[in-house]
Design a protein around this motif. Structure first.
Motif, mmCIF file in Angstrom:
data_model
loop_
_atom_site.group_PDB
_atom_site.id
_atom_site.type_symbol
_atom_site.label_atom_id
_atom_site.label_comp_id
_atom_site.label_asym_id
_atom_site.label_seq_id
_atom_site.Cartn_x
_atom_site.Cartn_y
_atom_site.Cartn_z
ATOM 1 N N GLU A 256 1.592 6.094 -7.238
ATOM 2 C CA GLU A 256 0.459 6.823 -7.802
ATOM 3 C C GLU A 256 0.698 8.332 -7.772
ATOM 4 O O GLU A 256 0.420 9.049 -8.735
ATOM 5 C CB GLU A 256 -0.834 6.482 -7.053
ATOM 6 N N GLN A 257 1.243 8.790 -6.664
ATOM 7 C CA GLN A 257 1.537 10.221 -6.555
ATOM 8 C C GLN A 257 2.534 10.628 -7.628
ATOM 9 O O GLN A 257 2.370 11.657 -8.291
ATOM 10 C CB GLN A 257 2.124 10.543 -5.177
ATOM 11 N N ARG A 258 3.553 9.794 -7.786
ATOM 12 C CA ARG A 258 4.589 10.095 -8.770
ATOM 13 C C ARG A 258 4.000 10.119 -10.173
ATOM 14 O O ARG A 258 4.300 11.016 -10.970
ATOM 15 C CB ARG A 258 5.709 9.048 -8.655
ATOM 16 N N LEU B 96 2.158 13.219 -10.772
ATOM 17 C CA LEU B 96 3.055 14.348 -10.975
ATOM 18 C C LEU B 96 3.588 14.372 -12.400
ATOM 19 O O LEU B 96 3.601 15.402 -13.070
ATOM 20 C CB LEU B 96 4.212 14.235 -9.982
ATOM 21 N N TYR C 182 0.967 3.882 -3.039
ATOM 22 C CA TYR C 182 0.579 5.274 -2.850
ATOM 23 C C TYR C 182 1.637 6.199 -3.440
ATOM 24 O O TYR C 182 1.348 7.131 -4.184
ATOM 25 C CB TYR C 182 0.390 5.553 -1.354
ATOM 26 N N HIS C 183 2.876 5.883 -3.135
ATOM 27 C CA HIS C 183 3.987 6.688 -3.627
ATOM 28 C C HIS C 183 4.004 6.683 -5.155
ATOM 29 O O HIS C 183 4.120 7.722 -5.795
ATOM 30 C CB HIS C 183 5.306 6.114 -3.084
ATOM 31 N N ASP D 268 0.830 -1.208 0.000
ATOM 32 C CA ASP D 268 0.000 0.000 0.000
ATOM 33 C C ASP D 268 0.861 1.253 0.000
ATOM 34 O O ASP D 268 0.616 2.196 -0.762
ATOM 35 C CB ASP D 268 -0.918 0.025 1.232
ATOM 36 N N GLU D 269 1.864 1.233 0.849
ATOM 37 C CA GLU D 269 2.698 2.414 1.009
ATOM 38 C C GLU D 269 3.399 2.756 -0.295
ATOM 39 O O GLU D 269 3.400 3.908 -0.744
ATOM 40 C CB GLU D 269 3.727 2.165 2.115
ATOM 41 N N LEU D 270 3.980 1.730 -0.922
ATOM 42 C CA LEU D 270 4.713 1.970 -2.157
ATOM 43 C C LEU D 270 3.757 2.306 -3.290
ATOM 44 O O LEU D 270 4.070 3.134 -4.156
ATOM 45 C CB LEU D 270 5.569 0.746 -2.502
#
Lengths: 111, 899
Positions: B29-31, B34, B26-27, B22-24
């Motif tokens: 997806e954000q990237r 961007l 999320y990262h 999940d944590e990765l």
């Protein structure tokens, strides 16, 4: 644009602790923040951030909890612990002494 | 804290894994968001995001490694994987497990013997406080057996022992139905049970109160073992208080010892214990008061706070007084030496056994031999693993490319080798339990004809020490010899590993260099073991083929026990004469005689004799071994009478004292050849020499024949010895024993028969140690050869497989079959030869260490060495033949196509 500087070994932990000290952050925002505040000079690969974060968590310097972000997504937020604060204070002082000494030496050479 | 967090993470593995995802995620997806904002397409944005991670799966693995006790978690995974791989490669697994099982099993078997004889503490409370007291005579061999007066003095005079006890084995005669039988037991001093700290399971043990010449106020009492209780009293509580007649003395049973209690003699399982002071009324009347009867093992328990060193120091102080008050009736020189002795304490935690003295050195040698076997077995495993790891290069490369760290892959390979080791260890343990039994049958010879046990029994049940030993051997083997192949297989990282496959013609050579080094080590060790086997087998062969000076064929030994007969002296001699007459008449008996000390029984009677007119002889030179024999002894034994005559019925109590010398003594005492008719003095009395006979071995086969003087038992001074009857027979032994038994009952009813065996048994039994060493070293030598040839075969077969393409090409270009064979063998040959050279050097260096265990063969015997190398070469050639032949029969077309 000059090439982003690679981090001096061991300083990533210090930077993370400092950024997390200001307010609880998730991994993504830590990486963004790092670039922002260093004026795009320091670049940490997205990948390298997580092992470092997890290690700090295991060492009990930061603690993590799942929260909802502004855009309603679940993300893991890291907060500084008491021992994290102590470590940050100590490491920051060490760093200042070290970098001060190094700049001093470099300036001497330029004269 | 960190450990706690790790442990918690371990138990929430799934949750943690989801969280990481999940944590990765999320990262990422954000990237991606961007990058898209910057105007990239969806795919480009995704690719850029993954790139920025610099290897998503590797980073995940890094996080996992941190997070969990990934060791444990990974281990379970590795184990499942290893089990799966091995079950798919059954023949590989079988060979590896089998060679390990043999190696580890042999080690465990020898170790379990060492464990029983040397290491295992006595099963009594606080056995670490027990000590054994022996006398230091100023030479390396301490005097372990002491006299009763010494025991009494030490017991009464010391202030540092909480208890002192002693005991002696004793065969009790017991009337069972109408038959006299022998029961294995012990005579023990009053504090024996209290000092050992063991109570009876029912009834009570005996105390110093009972340890008195007539048995004290309770009369003679005895304590019986659990086994005896079952066999004779069906475990009835009524056994306590029951009467039992032993050696003609009426005893009251006062207690039953718990199961598993055997006293302090590790090799013995006494059925009955009786107070030692009763020995005066039992079989060995003189010994209890004698100052020169060495028959007792003395032990004690240290008081709290007294260390072994302190006990030793106090004993040293005590020694002069004790020695002064227990002076044996020796000559003045002997007494002077005696006063120089010092008593010393040894740890008695492991009890005592007479087997230690005999088998200490052979066991150490065997332990080294099996250690080498284990080394070879492990080397074999290393070679097999190496070959496999190289064959699996591609798999390993793929795993590393997918993000597995080098450490992770090594761990996985190690898991496989450890799994093999543990399987091998388990199989080895089973093999050891079986083979250790076999070993004991070497140690203890069973008295075959009468079906009697010797009384020596060892508890070979593997205890935790044996288990631990096996486990350690297995794990060490797996770890050390799995590590090298694993390191090699993962060397150079992903790129090298992936490239390896395409490296073409040269690949086979470098890949097996380590394998070849291992092979030369194996060769060296094999040559060492084979030549060791040759030495021990050679020794045994020399001993078996040497002529002992008598002919053991068709000679039957029957020991009778006449200690309880009323007859003494001449009357007893006449009883034996009558018995021999009856025995002579048994159909199938060619001749009958009697002897006091059976040859090769390691027992002896020696005395200094005086030879009139020869003052030049030193005392050493007049030390003569003696024996009491009957008429026709030399006829039965087929020892040649060189001059004069055998003893006859006329040599009895009323005639002159006569003796027969062996030629060794005759030549030493009467170099002029005038022995016949001359006299020697024994105990100041003249003995007329009436015969000279050939030299015959006395104590054992190994020692040179000593000067020997034979006396007729009819003239024996004391005349109360129990004799062994010798029957020279024709054909079958079986029918003669019952007939002799009848004859014995006719002449002396109630006299029990102690031992029945053939003279050949006696010869065989006396070679127990040599037989043990020879059989086992040959077994281990064969094992070493087997293992090494498997290793050699493996290396060659593997290299042929790897070089199929090359060989095919060479053959297509016109290479001859012979050239191909040479090509296959050449690379390995050098290493094998180097190994042999090292092996030969090892033999020359190490074989001196076993010189003391050899007979008739020098440790660096060149013939033996040449033979060992030759045997090894033949076996190695055999192992190399198969793969070489396969290579030479390759079809070039097929081979090339395969590549």
């Amino acid at each position: 644009m000059s090439k982003p500087t690679t981090l001096v070994q061991g300083t990533l932990d210090l930077l993370i602790l400092k950024i997390v000290a200001l307010e609880p952050q998730n991994g993504w925002s830590i990486s963004q923040r790092l670039q922002q505040v260093s004026g795009e000079i320091l670049r940490v690969s997205d990948g390298s951030l997580y092992p470092a974060l997890h290690k700090l968590e295991l060492d009990g310097l930061v603690k993590a909890e799942w929260r909802t972000t502004d855009n309603k997504r679940r993300a893991k937020f890291y907060t500084l612990t008491r021992s994290g604060k102590q470590r940050l204070a100590r490491d920051a002082k060490d760093w200042e002494r070290l970098s001060g000494a190094i700049s001093h030496v470099i300036r001497l050479e330029e004269i | 804290m960190r450990l706690f967090r790790k442990l918690r993470a371990l138990f929430r593995r799934k949750q943690a894994e989801r969280d990481l995802d999940d944590e990765l995620q999320y990262h990422l997806e954000q990237r991606i968001g961007l990058e898209r904002d910057r105007g990239l397409s969806a795919e480009e944005a995704r690719a850029a995001a993954l790139r920025s991670m610099e290897g998503l799966s590797q980073k995940k693995e890094e996080c996992r490694d941190l997070r969990v006790f990934s060791l444990l978690e990974g281990c379970a995974q590795d184990l499942r994987y290893a089990a799966r791989t091995l079950s798919r490669n059954r023949s590989f697994a079988a060979v590896a497990v089998l060679s390990l099982a043999l190696g580890i099993g042999a080690n465990t078997a020898i170790f379990s013997l060492m464990d029983v004889l040397l290491l295992r503490p006595l099963p009594v409370p606080e056995s670490q406080n027990l000590i054994r007291i022996e006398a230091n005579r100023g030479d390396p061999q301490a005097q372990t057996y002491l006299t009763y007066p010494i025991f009494e003095q030490i017991r009464d005079r010391n202030d540092f022992l909480a208890g002192t006890f002693t005991w002696s084995d004793h065969w009790f005669q017991m009337l069972s139905g109408s038959e006299m039988t022998h029961v294995n037991g012990a005579l023990a001093s009053g504090d024996y049970f209290r000092t050992l700290g063991v109570q009876a399971q029912i009834g009570r043990v005996f105390t110093p109160e009972n340890d008195q010449p007539e048995g004290g106020k309770d009369g003679p009492v005895a304590v019986i073992s659990d086994a005896f209780w079952s066999a004779h009293f069906q475990r009835s509580p009524a056994a306590v208080g029951a009467g039992i007649t032993l050696d003609g003395v009426r005893f009251t049973i006062i207690g039953v010892m718990p199961r598993g209690f055997f006293g302090a003699d590790v090799g013995m399982r006494p059925q009955i214990w009786a107070p030692l002071s009763l020995a005066a009324r039992l079989d060995s009347p003189g010994c209890i008061t004698s100052r020169s009867c060495w028959w007792l093992i003395v032990m004690g328990r240290r008081k709290d706070g007294v260390s072994l060193q302190q006990a030793n120091a106090r004993l040293a102080v005590l020694s002069p007084q004790v020695l002064r008050d227990t002076l044996p009736d020796w000559d003045s020189a002997g007494q002077k030496r005696y006063l120089g002795w010092r008593f010393q304490a040894r740890s008695g935690a492991n009890g005592w056994t007479s087997l230690r003295g005999t088998f200490n050195n052979p066991l150490a040698v065997l332990m080294i031999l099996v250690g080498i076997v284990l080394l070879i077995a492990c080397a074999n495993m290393a070679n097999l693993l190496l070959a496999r790891a190289t064959a699996r290069q591609r798999e390993i490369a793929v795993r590393m490319a997918m993000g597995a760290g080098r450490g992770r892959v090594i761990r996985q390979l190690l898991t496989e080798s450890l799994l093999l080791s543990v399987l091998g260890g388990a199989a080895g343990l089973a093999f050891a339990v079986w083979s250790a039994r076999l070993l004991v049958s070497f140690l203890t010879s069973t008295q075959r004809l009468a079906g009697q046990e010797t009384g020596i029994q060892l508890d070979l049940h593997p205890d935790w020490r044996v288990m631990l030993f096996t486990l350690a051997a297995a794990l060490l083997c797996g770890l050390i010899f799995g590590l090298a192949p694993a390191l090699r297989a993962t060397r150079g990282g992903v790129n090298a590993a992936l490239k390896e496959r395409t490296a073409g013609l040269q690949a086979g050579r470098a890949g097996t260099r380590l394998g070849k080094v291992i092979l030369s080590v194996q060769s060296a060790l094999s040559v060492l073991l084979v030549s060791g086997a040759g030495l021990f087998a050679g020794s045994l062969w020399h001993l078996l083929t040497l002529h002992p000076g008598f002919n053991p064929d068709n000679v039957m030994l029957i020991s009778v026990d006449t200690a309880k007969r009323p007859e003494r002296g001449a009357a007893l001699a006449r009883l034996y004469e009558r018995l021999l007459e009856r025995a002579q008449a048994i159909p199938g008996v060619k001749a009958a005689s009697a002897v006091w000390i059976t040859p090769l029984s390691n027992g002896g009677w020696d005395q200094y004799v005086k030879v009139p007119g020869r003052p030049d002889l030193t005392q050493e030179q007049t030390d003569t071994y003696m024996n009491l024999i009957g008429e026709r002894y030399f006829e039965v034994m087929q020892t040649p009478v060189l001059a004069g005559r055998e003893f006859s019925a006329a040599d009895n109590g009323s005639s002159d004292k006569v003796g027969i010398l062996n030629s060794m003594a005759a030549r030493r005492f009467f170099p002029g050849g005038n022995a016949l008719g001359s006299h020697v003095e024994v105990n100041g009395k003249p003995v007329r020499i009436v015969g000279v006979v050939g030299n015959a071995k006395y104590l054992n086969l190994q020692e040179a024949v000593p000067p020997t003087l034979y006396f007729p038992f009819m003239q024996s001074d004391q005349g109360n010895q129990s004799m062994t009857i010798l029957l020279k027979i024709r054909g079958n032994v079986a029918g003669i024993y019952p007939a002799f038994h009848d004859a014995l009952r006719g002449v002396a009813p109630g006299v029990p028969i102690r031992v029945v065996k053939t003279m050949q048994d006696q010869v065989d039994d006396s070679l127990g140690r040599e037989r043990l060493l020879a059989s086992l070293s040959v077994f281990f030598g064969v094992l070493a050869l087997l293992l090494t040839s498997v290793g050699l075969y493996g290396v060659l077969a593997y290299s042929v497989t790897r070089r199929t393409g090359e060989i095919g090409l060479r053959m297509a270009l016109g290479a001859h079959r012979r050239n191909v064979v040479l090509l296959v063998v050449r690379g390995t040959l050098g290493h094998v030869v180097a190994g042999i050279a090292v092996g030969v050097m090892l033999v020359l260096l190490l074989s001196k260490l076993v010189a003391g265990l050899l007979y008739g063969i020098r440790p660096n015997d060149p013939g033996n060495l040449v033979l060992a190398v030759a045997v090894f070469l033949v076996v190695a050639a055999g192992a190399a033949y198969l793969p070489a032949r396969r290579a030479s029969r390759l079809d070039p077309m097929m081979a090339l196509r395969e590549e």
